[in-house]
Design a protein around this motif. Structure first.
Motif, short mmCIF file in Angstrom:
data_model
loop_
_atom_site.label_atom_id
_atom_site.label_comp_id
_atom_site.label_asym_id
_atom_site.label_seq_id
_atom_site.Cartn_x
_atom_site.Cartn_y
_atom_site.Cartn_z
N UNK A 386 5.65 6.49 17.87
CA UNK A 386 4.37 6.21 17.95
C UNK A 386 3.65 4.85 18.73
N UNK A 387 4.71 4.00 18.98
CA UNK A 387 4.38 3.24 20.52
C UNK A 387 3.41 3.13 20.94
N UNK A 388 1.94 2.85 21.51
CA UNK A 388 1.14 2.96 22.23
C UNK A 388 1.42 2.36 24.19
N UNK A 389 1.23 3.81 24.61
CA UNK A 389 1.22 3.34 26.22
C UNK A 389 0.09 2.51 26.89
N UNK A 390 -0.93 2.53 25.92
CA UNK A 390 -2.15 1.94 26.32
C UNK A 390 -2.02 1.04 25.17
N UNK A 391 -1.74 -0.78 26.03
CA UNK A 391 -2.27 -1.65 25.05
C UNK A 391 -3.75 -2.41 25.17
N UNK A 392 -3.84 -2.48 24.19
CA UNK A 392 -5.81 -3.01 24.12
C UNK A 392 -5.90 -4.49 24.55
#
Length: 429
Positions: A386-392
């Motif tokens: 679930x780790x997002x590829x793009x970090x806000x």
């Protein structure tokens, strides 16, 4: 016999006595009841408490328990006729109520759109409100569009494209958004939105009777080519956008797309509602200026709230627009609320112009960064898929994609059972 059954025995006894007696009749004392039932005074006290809660008896300090004068409940009214009179519920109401519901005691809340209480500048806000409350002028009726000095602060914060007279103070960002949608449209009109987008915007649009059309967005924000195509296909004259740290996906409109989006809006002869909710929630780098700062022809309607970066109780926002659109918005706000409470406006201004505001923003940046990194590290350790590829780079949300064929409602239900509240993603589309 256990305490539970003993309490029930006393409840039945006292209930029967109360049912057969006239209101105001004195009931047996605690001593009489403990002797009669061979129970402790604590048991009698609990039984009495339950009957008081049910409205059957009342206690009088130092005198004992009496049959209640309110024990006969009035007939329950039949309100079912309202279902027919009101018709169907408005779309979005249930989702908004669920989103804003307070989490169960002991749960870990990951659904909120407000700062954690530990991050709110409660002491500084309390001091500002105390000072404002002592000023008699704050309690008087001020300008319906809001204090001139507070409107000037919001105009400067918008980058210089708006003047104080272009602004109107509103009781929170949601009220400002609802006013904008109602003032600039008529029921049946089309509203273009990023997809996904803020749930409150969708609910407000549906409440205004608007047709909502999604426009795809990616990690660089809304796609300008798709926005232009949506304008051409629908004839829409209004586009709702969060160019900075969009809720929920966190994207910021890239520098290359800013001009392209502005061009698409201008070519369509339309308005862009810029919801600048996250201006003070940037974590990495510096936030780009608002779109309203470079809007010579008045296509941008600017909205900024203090609720997100400060505290939920600071229901102060500003709505800015130029020309006939601005006049219409200010007139609509007058009809909605007359004006926002003077002491709250004064407190907001004192807070914003004091050193406490800049200190809070600096501290907030570090605290949000630490919490974002902790959440990312936990996902990487426990749920790496679930780790997002793009970090806000700012905002309050981490938007993750579930594995294919996974039901988001089922996941949120299972999380709630484990004491963690998250929100399904589908209502944002």
């Amino acid at each position: 016999m256990n305490d539970g059954s003993a309490i029930e025995r006393v409840v039945r006894h006292l209930g029967a006595l109360a049912a057969d007696a006239v209101p105001g009749t004195r009931l047996p004392s605690v001593r009489e009841l403990t002797a009669h039932h061979h129970v402790s005074p604590v048991t009698v006290a609990e039984a009495t408490r339950r009957l008081v809660a049910d409205g059957l008896i009342e206690t009088r300090p130092g005198r004992g328990a009496y049959v209640s004068n309110r024990r006969a409940d009035p007939p329950r009214p039949d309100l079912s006729w309202q279902t027919v009179a009101l018709g169907s519920r408005r779309d979005g109401e249930e989702e908004m109520q669920a989103l804003l519901a307070l989490p169960p005691s002991g749960a870990i809340p990951l659904t909120g759109g407000y700062l954690d209480p530990d991050l709110q500048p409660a002491a500084a806000l309390g001091a500002a409100l105390a000072r404002a409350a002592r000023q008699p002028a704050a309690w008087q009726r001020g300008p319906v569009e809001g204090r001139a000095d507070l409107r000037a602060w919001f105009a400067r914060a918008a980058g210089g494209g708006l003047r104080a007279e272009d602004m109107v103070i509103c009781p929170g960002g949601q009220a400002a958004l609802s006013t904008t949608l109602r003032a600039l449209t008529t029921p049946g009109d089309t509203l273009l939105v990023e997809s996904p987008t803020y749930l409150g915007a969708l609910a407000a649009a549906r409440a205004a009777g608007l047709r909502v059309v999604p426009v795809p967005a990616d990690t660089d924000g809304v796609r300008p080519d798709q926005l232009a195509a949506a304008f051409a296909r629908t004839g829409a004259r209004l586009f709702y956008c969060q160019p900075l740290h969009a809720n929920p996906h966190g994207a910021t409109l890239s520098p290359a797309r800013r001009a392209q989006v502005a061009e698409a809006v201008r070519d369509a002869g339309a308005f862009l509602i810029e919801d600048d909710y996250a201006r003070d929630l940037t974590i990495d780098g510096e936030a780009p200026p608002p779109l309203a700062a470079d809007d010579p022809d008045g296509h941008v309607v600017y909205l900024r709230s203090l609720t997100k970066p400060a505290a939920p109780g600071l229901r102060i926002a500003a709505l800015g627009a130029r020309g006939p659109a601005g006049a219409r918005l200010r007139a609509a706000r007058l009809l909605d609320d007359l004006f926002v409470a003077g002491p709250l406006q004064q407190a907001a201004l004192e807070f914003l112009t004091a050193p406490a505001w800049d200190r809070h923003r600096r501290s907030l940046r570090g605290q949000l960064r630490a919490r974002r990194e902790a959440l990312l590290a936990a996902l990487d350790r426990h749920l790496p898929q679930l780790a997002p590829r793009d970090v806000p780079r700012g905002g309050l949300h981490l938007w993750v994609r579930l594995p294919d064929n996974t039901d988001d409602v089922t996941v949120t239900t299972a999380a709630a059972a484990a004491g963690v509240t998250v929100f399904p993603g589908r209502p944002w589309y």
